[in-house]
Design an enzyme around this catalytic site. Structure first.
Site, PDB file in Angstrom:
ATOM      1  N   GLY A   1       0.827  -1.198   0.000  1.00 13.33           N
ATOM      2  CA  GLY A   1       0.000   0.000   0.000  1.00 13.33           C
ATOM      3  C   GLY A   1       0.864   1.251   0.000  1.00 13.33           C
TER       4      GLY A   1
ATOM      5  N   GLY B   1      -0.586   4.584  -0.242  1.00 11.66           N
ATOM      6  CA  GLY B   1      -1.543   5.684  -0.188  1.00 11.66           C
ATOM      7  C   GLY B   1      -1.263   6.601   0.987  1.00 11.66           C
TER       8      GLY B   1
ATOM      9  N   GLY C   1       0.758   4.715   3.535  1.00 15.27           N
ATOM     10  CA  GLY C   1       1.969   4.248   2.868  1.00 15.27           C
ATOM     11  C   GLY C   1       3.006   5.335   2.639  1.00 15.27           C
TER      12      GLY C   1
ATOM     13  CG  LEU D   1      -2.400  15.602  -5.596  1.00 17.77           C
ATOM     14  CD1 LEU D   1      -2.180  16.743  -6.580  1.00 17.77           C
ATOM     15  CD2 LEU D   1      -1.243  14.631  -5.632  1.00 17.77           C
TER      16      LEU D   1
ATOM     17  NE  ARG E   1      -6.174  -2.862   6.668  1.00 20.57           N
ATOM     18  CZ  ARG E   1      -6.842  -1.817   7.126  1.00 20.57           C
ATOM     19  NH1 ARG E   1      -8.159  -1.856   7.206  1.00 20.57           N
ATOM     20  NH2 ARG E   1      -6.208  -0.733   7.501  1.00 20.57           N
TER      21      ARG E   1
ATOM     22  CB  CYS F   1      -4.198 -13.738  12.592  1.00 21.14           C
ATOM     23  SG  CYS F   1      -5.871 -14.325  12.197  1.00 21.14           S
TER      24      CYS F   1
ATOM     25  CB  CYS G   1      -8.104 -13.221  16.018  1.00 16.10           C
ATOM     26  SG  CYS G   1      -7.044 -14.669  15.766  1.00 16.10           S
TER      27      CYS G   1
ATOM     28  CB  CYS H   1     -37.676  -5.360  -2.335  1.00 19.42           C
ATOM     29  SG  CYS H   1     -37.868  -7.083  -2.841  1.00 19.42           S
TER      30      CYS H   1
END
Length: 609
Positions: free
Chosen positions: A28, A30, A33, A61, A128, A164, A167, A179
């Site tokens: 990642g 973004g 990241g 940005l 993930r 993990c 979990c 509907c």
């Protein structure tokens, strides 16, 4: 003073040395990241691989500080790797990958095995969970992180020692009755969901002839017993199939006219005939395209007017303006499908798909007397976007990077015993609530009812030659020998649901592994104990050129965990037991099918189809 002086003082010489020699993966690039890569580079890791499948958009940005306006439409992973060069003081080797982390061909298990530690900077559950499973197969530690507005958290995951990612149950996205979406919308989100999941999907996306989701006949019938409404929905769906064909054999104006007339007039008029729907609701008003034709043609031929409409994403468009947007979007989507693209999926950052969904949703809202939303608002809803805050991302990334260095206090090259580091690590939470700005919690062990970490996992390593030469009988004998299964107690399920062996079905025993359909690199093989004594194993088939270790992972199986009535119905917060269909692999015989929860002992009774 050397650039690494303070790092050595903070980390210690041994830990710093391990960090410098380590190869890690960041998934990642973004909001989190960008911040996290900055921290990881300044921590001095020897080699960092970055994976992301997205390209940069204007909306990125404001919080993804490593990108600039001239980077729009470029790959995030490639761009972010270049952006940190100016402060890559320790000459960290940066290796970007533009692609989907869940693509097993681009990122096979052998590629994953090169990393000592993995950092997640993802924004979706599916990816993930995938990364979480890969770490469990390889017993690679994972740092999970995420933010929601002012809230955020990090969670160090040490496979089979701590919880993990799966979990603890996650909040599932809110859903609406089919509907309501298809017949009686009353909120803007109903119209947006209809435009995205039904109209756009059926016209432009890859569709399954068996339908599903908003076209699931069984689901529709479970929500209404009104025969007229069911008949109308079925007819509406079938007519969309015909409308989809027009994309390829008509011009833009013909397709647009047919689209508007069918969706916003004919379908609505047909709904009005179902009187039971409108006894306590305000009736919708069909859209008559002829009332707007002259103004529509005038604006479409006026570039100044077009730029004015398209220029303000925060404005609430009128009926005419929505028709203009819909025409331009459908024209562009039609052109793309007539070109090289075989289908189109909705993407909030794809202007054509977003404009189509926005205009369609707004026109439906107008027809049903519902509040109309701006493109900016609809992008947030359709893209399931939770407003991101740059400072929250920065704080969480800092904690993620800092906490990750704890792992390198010890040398795990010879052992994967995480008991010590597990006891010394914590999850960290931040929020804007008084007295809870930063809190931490000790890690806890795996949840016994977790559908992911409660199953033993590992790699089944074979060379191409071994796949061609070794038989299924060899594999069954190997499993019995390695894991102490009782004779004739092993059941093997290949992929999601295909039974290839058990005591009552041994037709494949003499077949070579390579002759079994689906026995390929990256596929999963579930090994179950039909006696119900030992826990199951999920093996990831890894076909490699050579392997020094054993074929099978060194796992000591424990007793099979009992599924109590309380846990199986989910009353204690445990995940519901999934029911799958197991198809016996008989290519030349009648198809035999067993339907049952795959985590339970397979029943002997089968139904011959």
């Amino acid at each position: 003073m050397a650039k690494d002086t303070y790092l050595k003082k903070i980390l210690g010489n041994d830990r710093y040395s391990r960090v410098r020699q380590t190869k890690i993966l960041m998934v990642g690039a973004g909001g989190i990241g960008c911040e996290l890569l900055k921290d990881l580079v300044l921590t001095g890791y020897g080699e960092i691989h970055i994976v992301d499948l997205d390209t940069i958009t204007l909306s990125n940005l404001n919080r993804q500080f490593l990108f600039r306006h001239h980077d729009i439409d470029k790959s995030k992973s490639l761009t972010v790797a270049k952006a940190v060069d100016s402060f890559n003081y320790f000459d960290t080797k940066l290796v970007p990958h533009h692609g989907n982390i869940m693509d097993a061909k681009q990122f096979p298990i052998t590629w994953w095995s090169q990393f000592s530690y993995i950092f997640n900077a993802l924004d979706n559950l599916e990816a993930r969970r995938y990364v979480n499973r890969m770490c469990l197969y390889l017993k690679t530690p994972l740092m999970e992180s995420g933010t929601t507005g002012f809230d955020g958290q990090i969670q160090p995951i040490y496979p089979y020692y701590s919880e993990c990612f799966d979990c603890q149950s996650k909040v599932t996205p809110k859903t609406f009755p089919v509907c309501t979406i298809r017949s009686t919308p009353s909120q803007p989100v109903h119209c947006i969901t209809w435009a995205k999941e039904f109209l756009f999907h059926q016209l432009f996306d890859e569709v399954d002839s068996s339908a599903g989701g908003l076209n699931d006949a069984a689901k529709i019938k479970s929500e209404t017993d009104d025969k007229d409404e069911i008949e109308n929905m079925t007819k509406e769906f079938n007519e969309l199939v015909d409308l989809r064909k027009l994309i390829f054999n008509s011009d833009a104006r013909t397709f647009f006219t047919e689209l508007v007339n069918k969706i916003f007039k004919v379908d609505v008029e047909r709904l009005l005939l179902i009187e039971t729907l409108w006894k306590s609701r305000q009736k919708p008003v069909p859209l008559i395209i002829t009332q707007y034709e002259q103004d529509l043609i005038r604006i479409l031929d006026d570039q100044t007017e077009l730029q004015k409409i398209f220029g303000d994403e925060t404005k609430v468009w009128s009926t005419l303006e929505n028709l203009v947007i819909l025409f331009k979007a459908s024209e562009s989507l039609q052109r793309r499908l007539q070109g090289e693209e075989s289908f189109l999926s909705f993407d909030k950052d794809d202007e054509d798909t977003l404009n189509f969904v926005t205009a369609s949703a707004n026109l439906r809202s107008i027809i049903f007397n519902i509040e109309v939303k701006s493109k900016f608002d609809i992008k947030q809803i359709a893209g399931n976007i939770i407003p991101a805050i740059a400072t929250t991302n920065a704080i969480i990334s800092g904690f993620s990077s800092l906490s990750g260095t704890n792992y390198f206090k010890y040398d795990f090259e010879e052992t994967q015993d995480f008991s010590r580091i597990y006891q010394e690590s914590s999850s960290i939470f931040i929020s804007i609530k008084p007295n809870k700005y930063i809190t931490s919690a000790s890690l806890v062990g795996p949840n016994e009812r977790c559908p992911t970490s409660s199953i033993a996992r590992g790699l089944l390593k074979l060379t191409p030659v071994e796949v061609k030469e070794l038989s299924l009988k060899w594999l069954v004998d190997k499993l019995i020998e390695q894991y102490d299964y009782a004779d004739e107690a092993v059941a093997l399920i290949l992929g999601k649901s295909r039974l290839i062996y058990d005591v009552d079905f041994d037709d494949n025993l003499e077949k070579r592994l390579g002759d079994l359909s689906g026995f390929t690199d990256g596929e999963l093989l579930m090994v179950q104990d039909d006696d119900g004594e030992l826990e199951s194993i999920e093996l990831y088939i890894s076909i490699v050129e050579d392997h020094e270790s054993d074929y099978l992972p060194q796992i000591k199986l424990g007793p099979k965990k009992a599924i109590t009535e309380e846990s199986s119905n989910g009353s204690s917060g445990a995940p519901d037991v999934a029911t799958d269909t197991i198809v016996i692999d008989e290519e030349d015989e009648d198809l035999v099918e067993v339907t049952e929860p795959v985590v339970k002992k397979r029943k002997i009774e089968v139904e011959v189809l």
